[in-house]
Design a protein around this motif. Structure first.
Motif, PDB file in Angstrom:
ATOM      1  N   ALA A  22       0.822  -1.216   0.000  1.00 17.68           N
ATOM      2  CA  ALA A  22       0.000   0.000   0.000  1.00 17.68           C
ATOM      3  C   ALA A  22       0.857   1.267   0.000  1.00 17.68           C
ATOM      4  O   ALA A  22       0.641   2.179  -0.806  1.00 17.68           O
ATOM      5  N   VAL A  23       1.842   1.324   0.892  1.00 19.88           N
ATOM      6  CA  VAL A  23       2.639   2.554   0.990  1.00 19.88           C
ATOM      7  C   VAL A  23       3.452   2.770  -0.285  1.00 19.88           C
ATOM      8  O   VAL A  23       3.437   3.857  -0.871  1.00 19.88           O
ATOM      9  N   ASP A  26       9.274  -8.033  -4.154  1.00 19.63           N
ATOM     10  CA  ASP A  26       8.132  -8.501  -3.355  1.00 19.63           C
ATOM     11  C   ASP A  26       7.999 -10.011  -3.499  1.00 19.63           C
ATOM     12  O   ASP A  26       8.456 -10.598  -4.491  1.00 19.63           O
ATOM     13  N   VAL A  77      13.763 -11.688  -0.774  1.00 24.00           N
ATOM     14  CA  VAL A  77      14.365 -12.509   0.282  1.00 24.00           C
ATOM     15  C   VAL A  77      13.318 -12.541   1.388  1.00 24.00           C
ATOM     16  O   VAL A  77      12.991 -11.492   1.972  1.00 24.00           O
ATOM     17  N   ALA A 100       8.285  -2.739   3.412  1.00 27.43           N
ATOM     18  CA  ALA A 100       7.716  -4.085   3.485  1.00 27.43           C
ATOM     19  C   ALA A 100       7.117  -4.304   4.871  1.00 27.43           C
ATOM     20  O   ALA A 100       7.244  -3.467   5.764  1.00 27.43           O
TER      21      ALA A 100
HETATM   22  N1  NAD Z   1       1.088   3.468   6.275  1.00 27.56           N
HETATM   23  C1  NAD Z   1       1.588   4.002   7.346  1.00 27.56           C
HETATM   24  O1  NAD Z   1       1.115   5.011   7.824  1.00 27.56           O
HETATM   25  C2  NAD Z   1       2.788   3.377   7.986  1.00 27.56           C
HETATM   26  C3  NAD Z   1       3.378   4.053   9.041  1.00 27.56           C
HETATM   27  C4  NAD Z   1       4.502   3.523   9.652  1.00 27.56           C
HETATM   28  C5  NAD Z   1       5.012   2.333   9.198  1.00 27.56           C
HETATM   29  N2  NAD Z   1       4.416   1.657   8.194  1.00 27.56           N
HETATM   30  C6  NAD Z   1       5.001   0.390   7.808  1.00 27.56           C
HETATM   31  O2  NAD Z   1       5.285   0.362   6.437  1.00 27.56           O
HETATM   32  C7  NAD Z   1       5.266  -0.993   6.017  1.00 27.56           C
HETATM   33  C8  NAD Z   1       4.450  -1.084   4.736  1.00 27.56           C
HETATM   34  O3  NAD Z   1       3.094  -0.815   5.023  1.00 27.56           O
HETATM   35  P1  NAD Z   1       1.984  -1.135   3.934  1.00 27.56           P
HETATM   36  O4  NAD Z   1       0.710  -0.607   4.460  1.00 27.56           O
HETATM   37  O5  NAD Z   1       2.444  -0.750   2.592  1.00 27.56           O
HETATM   38  O6  NAD Z   1       1.938  -2.733   4.027  1.00 27.56           O
HETATM   39  P2  NAD Z   1       1.489  -3.771   2.894  1.00 27.56           P
HETATM   40  O7  NAD Z   1       1.195  -5.037   3.612  1.00 27.56           O
HETATM   41  O8  NAD Z   1       0.454  -3.200   2.004  1.00 27.56           O
HETATM   42  O9  NAD Z   1       2.806  -3.940   2.007  1.00 27.56           O
HETATM   43  C9  NAD Z   1       3.935  -4.620   2.437  1.00 27.56           C
HETATM   44  C10 NAD Z   1       4.485  -5.404   1.257  1.00 27.56           C
HETATM   45  O10 NAD Z   1       5.737  -5.936   1.663  1.00 27.56           O
HETATM   46  C11 NAD Z   1       5.863  -7.225   1.093  1.00 27.56           C
HETATM   47  N3  NAD Z   1       6.909  -7.926   1.822  1.00 27.56           N
HETATM   48  C12 NAD Z   1       6.877  -8.432   3.080  1.00 27.56           C
HETATM   49  N4  NAD Z   1       8.067  -8.972   3.397  1.00 27.56           N
HETATM   50  C13 NAD Z   1       8.882  -8.777   2.318  1.00 27.56           C
HETATM   51  C14 NAD Z   1      10.232  -9.100   2.046  1.00 27.56           C
HETATM   52  N5  NAD Z   1      10.979  -9.743   2.939  1.00 27.56           N
HETATM   53  N6  NAD Z   1      10.732  -8.741   0.847  1.00 27.56           N
HETATM   54  C15 NAD Z   1       9.975  -8.094  -0.075  1.00 27.56           C
HETATM   55  N7  NAD Z   1       8.691  -7.780   0.136  1.00 27.56           N
HETATM   56  C16 NAD Z   1       8.149  -8.115   1.328  1.00 27.56           C
HETATM   57  C17 NAD Z   1       4.466  -7.817   1.201  1.00 27.56           C
HETATM   58  O11 NAD Z   1       4.271  -8.866   0.317  1.00 27.56           O
HETATM   59  C18 NAD Z   1       3.610  -6.584   0.857  1.00 27.56           C
HETATM   60  O12 NAD Z   1       3.343  -6.506  -0.528  1.00 27.56           O
HETATM   61  C19 NAD Z   1       4.712  -1.820   7.175  1.00 27.56           C
HETATM   62  O13 NAD Z   1       5.768  -2.437   7.855  1.00 27.56           O
HETATM   63  C20 NAD Z   1       4.068  -0.778   8.036  1.00 27.56           C
HETATM   64  O14 NAD Z   1       4.024  -1.151   9.399  1.00 27.56           O
HETATM   65  C21 NAD Z   1       3.316   2.160   7.565  1.00 27.56           C
END
Ligand code: NAD
Length: 447
Positions: free
Chosen positions: A32-33, A92, A129, A176
């Motif tokens: 998402a981010v 990913d 990875v 991620a």
């Molecule tokens: N959106 C916010 O406001 C916010 C704030 C602080 C932190 N975060 C952090 O940012 C991160 C991303 O958030 P998001 O909402 O996009 O999550 P999301 O679940 O939509 O996306 C994460 C992606 O990472 C991939 N992934 C997981 N492990 C991986 C790896 N080892 N290698 C490659 N890809 C991998 C997943 O398949 C997924 O597509 C999370 O850890 C979240 O806690 C988000």
């Protein structure tokens, strides 16, 4: 009046290499981010929308006295990569293109997504990875295989080198999923012990650390948007310094903690006491699903809990903050998707101990808040890499402004107050340009 009594200091400007050519951004995790970041940059490039929330794109910086009326745009003051020069790629464990991942995340509306669909479809992730031991709620097949973690690191290094051939500079961004809670062990202490741990498949080395090791080994800055233990270990800080590859703290400061680090400094500035701070969230995106696992939640909880203690300093103000009850909940609630709702109940007290309450209800959009933070971190880390006085510092503490868990030199207390962080960041920009620092003393106007 001399410049000294104005409180500011002028230092020699640093050497800053120009931001010429392409900046390659390698995003770990196409969720998402990152899709909101990538789609957003493309939408801005095409004039479809404005980069709201991004200091590097819209922020100004005051130079000199208030009466000088000199506040250029930050991007005109320091040489930052132009958005037209930013090129994205990703890793990913799912094969979805950036378009499919963005559609799945459903943060952006169909109209905007349709306009940039051809561009987003060109971004297809490299195999990841990944090890489910570190993120229990995910299971994907688009992954790299290797006998040891060293072999996996080498495969990432090969990816980085191949991408480097197509661009001029690279930054790696971890966007991620949140990994399980890990504490530093002996393997994290030195570059040598870490490298041995890669060979022996040490369980304390998480995938995020393998990506970070690969980036830092290649002299590439590494941004950690999640709360997992990644570059906040001595081995990777040493590697960061050794290879002039900047790192910063972790976990984008976006919703509830953003509010916390505004409100808590205000209470403290007025010496209002706080008995309790209860924070709860509902969130229905994939991040929420991952955080539903207690071990990933623990990682997030630790990151979110940190700020209040540092801001309130209960050891200095026991009458006000000694027994504060601070509780944080995150509840996975699919109907809301990325539209997170956060509630804070703050039990505070004032003059003679009389109690009061404050309620905050933030109906935010998680990735809409995170995307500009991610963009600024990437562009500023690239600036740090090109700046003589910053590139070999390792930790870029001046970027704490963007992070829930700032990283500091060993033994140094982190600064969580958003406005001190903002001043620190802007003064760092003035400093590298040899401009006078702004202390806000302001006596000279009355001279
Ligand atoms: N959106 C916010 O406001 C916010 C704030 C602080 C932190 N975060 C952090 O940012 C991160 C991303 O958030 P998001 O909402 O996009 O999550 P999301 O679940 O939509 O996306 C994460 C992606 O990472 C991939 N992934 C997981 N492990 C991986 C790896 N080892 N290698 C490659 N890809 C991998 C997943 O398949 C997924 O597509 C999370 O850890 C979240 O806690 C988000």
């Amino acid at each position: 009046m001399s410049t000294q009594t104005q409180g500011g200091q002028k230092t020699a400007a640093s050497q800053i290499a120009p931001a010429t050519g392409k900046l390659g951004v390698m995003v770990v995790g196409l969720g998402a981010v990152s899709t909101t970041l990538i789609a957003g940059v493309e939408a801005v490039r095409r004039g479809l929308a404005k980069p709201i929330g991004s200091l590097t794109q819209m922020g100004t910086i005051r130079l000199g006295k208030r009466t000088d009326n000199n506040s250029p745009l930050i991007k005109d003051f320091v040489p930052l990569a132009d958005l037209n020069d930013v090129v994205f790629t990703a890793w990913d464990l799912f094969e979805d293109s950036a378009y499919e991942a963005a559609a799945h995340a459903s943060v952006l509306n169909d109209k905007m997504l349709a306009e940039i669909k051809p561009y987003l479809e060109t971004i297809k992730p490299l195999p990841a990875v990944f090890d489910q031991y570190y993120v229990k709620r995910l299971n994907g097949t688009h992954i790299k295989h290797g006998k040891t973690k060293r072999e996996l690191a080498d495969q990432l290094i090969a990816d980085i080198r191949a991408f480097k051939k197509t661009v001029d500079r690279v930054v790696v961004l971890w966007a991620a999923s949140t990994e399980i809670f890990l504490e530093p062990t002996a393997v994290h202490q030195t570059i040598e012990s870490f490298e041995k741990g890669l060979e022996s498949n040490d369980i304390s080395i998480a995938p995020s650390q393998i990506y970070a090791y690969a980036a830092l080994s290649e002299g590439v800055p590494f941004v950690n948007g999640a709360p997992n233990l990644t570059v906040d270990i001595p081995a990777l800080v040493a590697l960061s310094k050794k290879n002039a590859a900047p790192v910063a703290g972790k976990d984008f400061k976006t919703g509830q903690t953003f509010m916390k680090t505004i409100l808590a400094p205000a209470f403290k500035a007025r010496l209002l006491g706080v008995r309790g701070w209860f924070s709860t969230n509902i969130l229905g995106n994939r991040d929420g699903e991952v955080l539903d696992d207690p071990q990933s939640f623990k990682t997030k909880e630790e990151s979110k809990l940190g700020s209040l203690d540092y801001i309130f300093e209960p050891e200095k103000y026991p009458d006000l903050y000694k027994d504060i009850f601070h509780k944080i909940r995150i509840n996975y609630y699919p109907p809301r998707g990325d539209d997170k709702e956060a509630w804070d109940n703050i039990d505070l007290f004032g003059w003679l101990g009389y109690p009061m309450q404050l309620k905050v209800n933030f109906l935010c959009r998680d990735s809409i808040l995170a995307a500009p933070v991610a963009l600024d971190l990437v562009l500023f880390m690239d600036l740090a890499k090109r700046t003589s006085s910053l590139q070999s510092l390792g930790i870029q503490e001046w970027l704490s402004f963007y992070l829930k868990s700032p990283q500091t030199a060993a033994g140094l207390k982190p600064e969580h107050d958003l406005f001190i962080q903002s001043m620190k960041m802007k003064n760092t920009l003035r400093h590298i340009k040899g401009e006078e620092l702004i202390t806000h003393l302001g006596l000279e106007y009355y001279d």
